[in-house]
Write a protein that holds these residues in place. Structure first.
Motif, PDB file in Angstrom:
ATOM      1  N   VAL A 149       3.878  -5.639  -0.575  1.00 32.29           N
ATOM      2  CA  VAL A 149       4.117  -5.928   0.845  1.00 32.29           C
ATOM      3  C   VAL A 149       4.850  -4.768   1.507  1.00 32.29           C
ATOM      4  O   VAL A 149       4.616  -4.449   2.679  1.00 32.29           O
ATOM      5  N   VAL A 150       5.727  -4.113   0.739  1.00 32.64           N
ATOM      6  CA  VAL A 150       6.472  -2.972   1.272  1.00 32.64           C
ATOM      7  C   VAL A 150       5.585  -1.735   1.380  1.00 32.64           C
ATOM      8  O   VAL A 150       5.551  -1.057   2.412  1.00 32.64           O
ATOM      9  N   TRP A 151       4.858  -1.435   0.298  1.00 30.88           N
ATOM     10  CA  TRP A 151       4.085  -0.198   0.235  1.00 30.88           C
ATOM     11  C   TRP A 151       2.745  -0.286   0.965  1.00 30.88           C
ATOM     12  O   TRP A 151       2.239   0.721   1.469  1.00 30.88           O
ATOM     13  N   GLY A 152       2.148  -1.476   0.993  1.00 36.58           N
ATOM     14  CA  GLY A 152       0.805  -1.621   1.545  1.00 36.58           C
ATOM     15  C   GLY A 152       0.622  -1.023   2.931  1.00 36.58           C
ATOM     16  O   GLY A 152      -0.263  -0.169   3.144  1.00 36.58           O
ATOM     17  N   PRO A 153       1.431  -1.431   3.919  1.00 31.89           N
ATOM     18  CA  PRO A 153       1.258  -0.878   5.272  1.00 31.89           C
ATOM     19  C   PRO A 153       1.442   0.635   5.337  1.00 31.89           C
ATOM     20  O   PRO A 153       0.723   1.322   6.079  1.00 31.89           O
ATOM     21  N   ALA A 154       2.412   1.165   4.576  1.00 27.51           N
ATOM     22  CA  ALA A 154       2.648   2.612   4.596  1.00 27.51           C
ATOM     23  C   ALA A 154       1.463   3.364   3.998  1.00 27.51           C
ATOM     24  O   ALA A 154       1.036   4.407   4.518  1.00 27.51           O
ATOM     25  N   ILE A 155       0.921   2.837   2.899  1.00 28.45           N
ATOM     26  CA  ILE A 155      -0.245   3.480   2.277  1.00 28.45           C
ATOM     27  C   ILE A 155      -1.456   3.386   3.202  1.00 28.45           C
ATOM     28  O   ILE A 155      -2.199   4.357   3.377  1.00 28.45           O
ATOM     29  N   GLN A 156      -1.654   2.217   3.796  1.00 25.77           N
ATOM     30  CA  GLN A 156      -2.783   2.036   4.719  1.00 25.77           C
ATOM     31  C   GLN A 156      -2.707   3.034   5.876  1.00 25.77           C
ATOM     32  O   GLN A 156      -3.707   3.674   6.229  1.00 25.77           O
ATOM     33  N   ASP A 157      -1.527   3.180   6.442  1.00 27.46           N
ATOM     34  CA  ASP A 157      -1.372   4.076   7.586  1.00 27.46           C
ATOM     35  C   ASP A 157      -1.558   5.532   7.179  1.00 27.46           C
ATOM     36  O   ASP A 157      -2.223   6.305   7.882  1.00 27.46           O
ATOM     37  N   SER A 158      -0.975   5.920   6.037  1.00 30.84           N
ATOM     38  CA  SER A 158      -1.064   7.327   5.622  1.00 30.84           C
ATOM     39  C   SER A 158      -2.483   7.720   5.236  1.00 30.84           C
ATOM     40  O   SER A 158      -2.853   8.895   5.331  1.00 30.84           O
ATOM     41  N   LEU A 159      -3.289   6.739   4.807  1.00 27.25           N
ATOM     42  CA  LEU A 159      -4.680   7.022   4.439  1.00 27.25           C
ATOM     43  C   LEU A 159      -5.651   6.748   5.589  1.00 27.25           C
ATOM     44  O   LEU A 159      -6.870   6.828   5.395  1.00 27.25           O
ATOM     45  N   SER A 160      -5.105   6.412   6.749  1.00 22.86           N
ATOM     46  CA  SER A 160      -5.934   6.170   7.950  1.00 22.86           C
ATOM     47  C   SER A 160      -6.999   5.109   7.686  1.00 22.86           C
ATOM     48  O   SER A 160      -8.154   5.232   8.125  1.00 22.86           O
ATOM     49  N   MET A 161      -6.621   4.062   6.957  1.00 20.83           N
ATOM     50  CA  MET A 161      -7.578   3.003   6.629  1.00 20.83           C
ATOM     51  C   MET A 161      -7.730   2.068   7.825  1.00 20.83           C
ATOM     52  O   MET A 161      -6.775   1.405   8.229  1.00 20.83           O
ATOM     53  N   GLU A 162      -8.934   2.009   8.374  1.00 22.36           N
ATOM     54  CA  GLU A 162      -9.195   1.192   9.554  1.00 22.36           C
ATOM     55  C   GLU A 162     -10.219   0.114   9.218  1.00 22.36           C
ATOM     56  O   GLU A 162     -11.313   0.423   8.725  1.00 22.36           O
ATOM     57  N   PRO A 163      -9.879  -1.160   9.477  1.00 21.39           N
ATOM     58  CA  PRO A 163     -10.849  -2.231   9.217  1.00 21.39           C
ATOM     59  C   PRO A 163     -11.995  -2.182  10.216  1.00 21.39           C
ATOM     60  O   PRO A 163     -11.921  -1.494  11.247  1.00 21.39           O
ATOM     61  N   ALA A 164     -13.049  -2.933   9.898  1.00 22.76           N
ATOM     62  CA  ALA A 164     -14.212  -2.958  10.791  1.00 22.76           C
ATOM     63  C   ALA A 164     -13.825  -3.482  12.169  1.00 22.76           C
ATOM     64  O   ALA A 164     -14.231  -2.937  13.198  1.00 22.76           O
ATOM     65  N   GLY A 165     -13.032  -4.549  12.187  1.00 27.68           N
ATOM     66  CA  GLY A 165     -12.549  -5.078  13.460  1.00 27.68           C
ATOM     67  C   GLY A 165     -11.400  -4.240  13.980  1.00 27.68           C
ATOM     68  O   GLY A 165     -10.524  -3.840  13.214  1.00 27.68           O
TER      69      GLY A 165
END
Length: 363
Positions: A149-165
């Motif tokens: 829960v702590v790392w997930g958002p930071a990793i998602q943002d740093s990898l520019s992971m964008e969902p379909a929606g």
């Protein structure tokens, strides 16, 4: 020397803080580490000092500062663009539901040169620290889920992971239900490697630890009566000294007797008392040292058996033989100084056991 880019600076922050955690593993026992904010901007100062190649006084920073510095650093950098084919593939796997091993596969897919290698190092350090933190969840209450829960958002943002929606609801769903579980799975996969390491550690360490523990116990059994005997001798000398000082002050003595009492006898008593006090102090130091050894090994027993039990409980039963086949030590418990300490201990005991009567014989 070429100027460092954001990714190189991020890697240096991760490597520096990870090295400090490795040198001081007890910091990862801190309650709520990675979850609780350090407050203020101390963690930002730490990041800037590392990036600017300044000498770090680690005593100025708490465990929370270190943890928050890692999260802050990752949130400040874009490791890969959203257009990167590997990022797109990772997002597609997560959204398709075929996400088992997706995050680790993604890290393995990174090239081994230039920035890609450094990106893999950053992510692997994050997972490795998370694994070592999760091992101590009994103390820090940070399970793999909490860490994800702590790392997930930071990793998602740093990898520019964008969902379909593209709406907020879709992004929150993507983070909580897809990214975080993938990170949690990656942390648990790292924990699975630790089980054989802990089993091996328990097997090869407990015998040595038990021997050292018994040695410390035996030393304390010797120390207690020896210290009591020294205290009794000191009391006797103190009484004798008081008698002679009273005689010097009130007794009817000749000038020669007073001179001998003042210049020879009383100083000899004081010197003998001082010698006894030094011996007693030495025994106290040794007793405290061995008591600390005993306490340390008691904690070591708990750490070894507790870590193994917790990990096996989390990951399911595994054959010890099977686990030991692939064992690779991570934890190290050194007893290299044991022989040197025993030699020092024997020398000190020999000095302490010189009878105090030698001093009294001079009186």
């Amino acid at each position: 020397m070429a100027a460092e880019g954001p990714i190189q600076q991020t890697l240096r922050v991760f490597e520096s803080i990870n090295a400090h955690f490795l040198a001081h593993p007890e910091l990862l026992n801190t309650d709520g580490i990675f979850r609780i904010s350090s407050g203020g901007r101390t963690h930002i100062d730490l990041v800037e000092n590392i990036q600017n190649h300044k000498k770090i006084d680690w005593t100025q920073y708490s465990a929370y500062d270190l943890a928050n510095a890692l999260k802050y650093t990752l949130l400040q950098v874009k490791l890969l663009p959203a257009t990167d084919v590997r990022v797109k593939s990772l997002v597609e796997k997560l959204e398709s539901g075929n996400s088992q091993g997706a995050f680790l596969d993604f890290i393995n897919s990174l090239d081994t040169n230039n920035n890609d290698r450094e990106i893999a190092q950053i992510l692997n350090i994050a997972l490795d620290i998370s694994r070592r933190t999760a091992i101590q969840q009994k103390y820090n209450r940070m399970t793999p889920l909490n860490l994800a829960v702590v790392w997930g958002p930071a990793i998602q943002d740093s990898l520019s992971m964008e969902p379909a929606g593209k709406d907020l609801h879709a992004n929150v769903f993507f983070t909580m239900n897809l990214v975080n579980p993938a990170v949690e799975e990656a942390i648990e996969a790292g924990l699975a490697k630790v089980v054989p390491e802990v089993l091996e550690l328990r097997q090869r360490t407990l015998a040595d630890a038990e021997a050292a523990y018994q040695g410390a116990t035996a030393m304390l059994k010797i120390a207690a009566p020896k210290m009591e005997a020294l205290r009794m001798q000191e009391m006797e000398l103190q009484k004798a000294l008081a008698v002679h000082e009273s005689m010097l002050e009130k007794g009817k003595l000749s000038r020669a007797e007073k001179k001998k009492l003042k210049n020879e006898i009383i100083p000899e008593y004081k010197k003998a008392i001082e010698t006894l006090q030094k011996q007693l102090d030495n025994w106290k130091v040794e007793a405290k040292r061995h008591l600390k050894i005993m306490t340390g090994f008691e904690e070591l027993f708990k750490l070894i058996t507790g870590s193994c039990d917790r990990l096996v409980g989390m990951l399911g039963d595994r054959s010890a033989d099977e686990a030991l086949m692939n064992a690779a030590p991570v934890f190290t418990v050194q007893f290299d100084q044991q022989d040197a300490e025993q030699t020092h201990e024997q020398e000190e005991q020999a000095k302490m056991q010189e009878p105090a009567s030698a001093e009294r014989a001079r009186l």
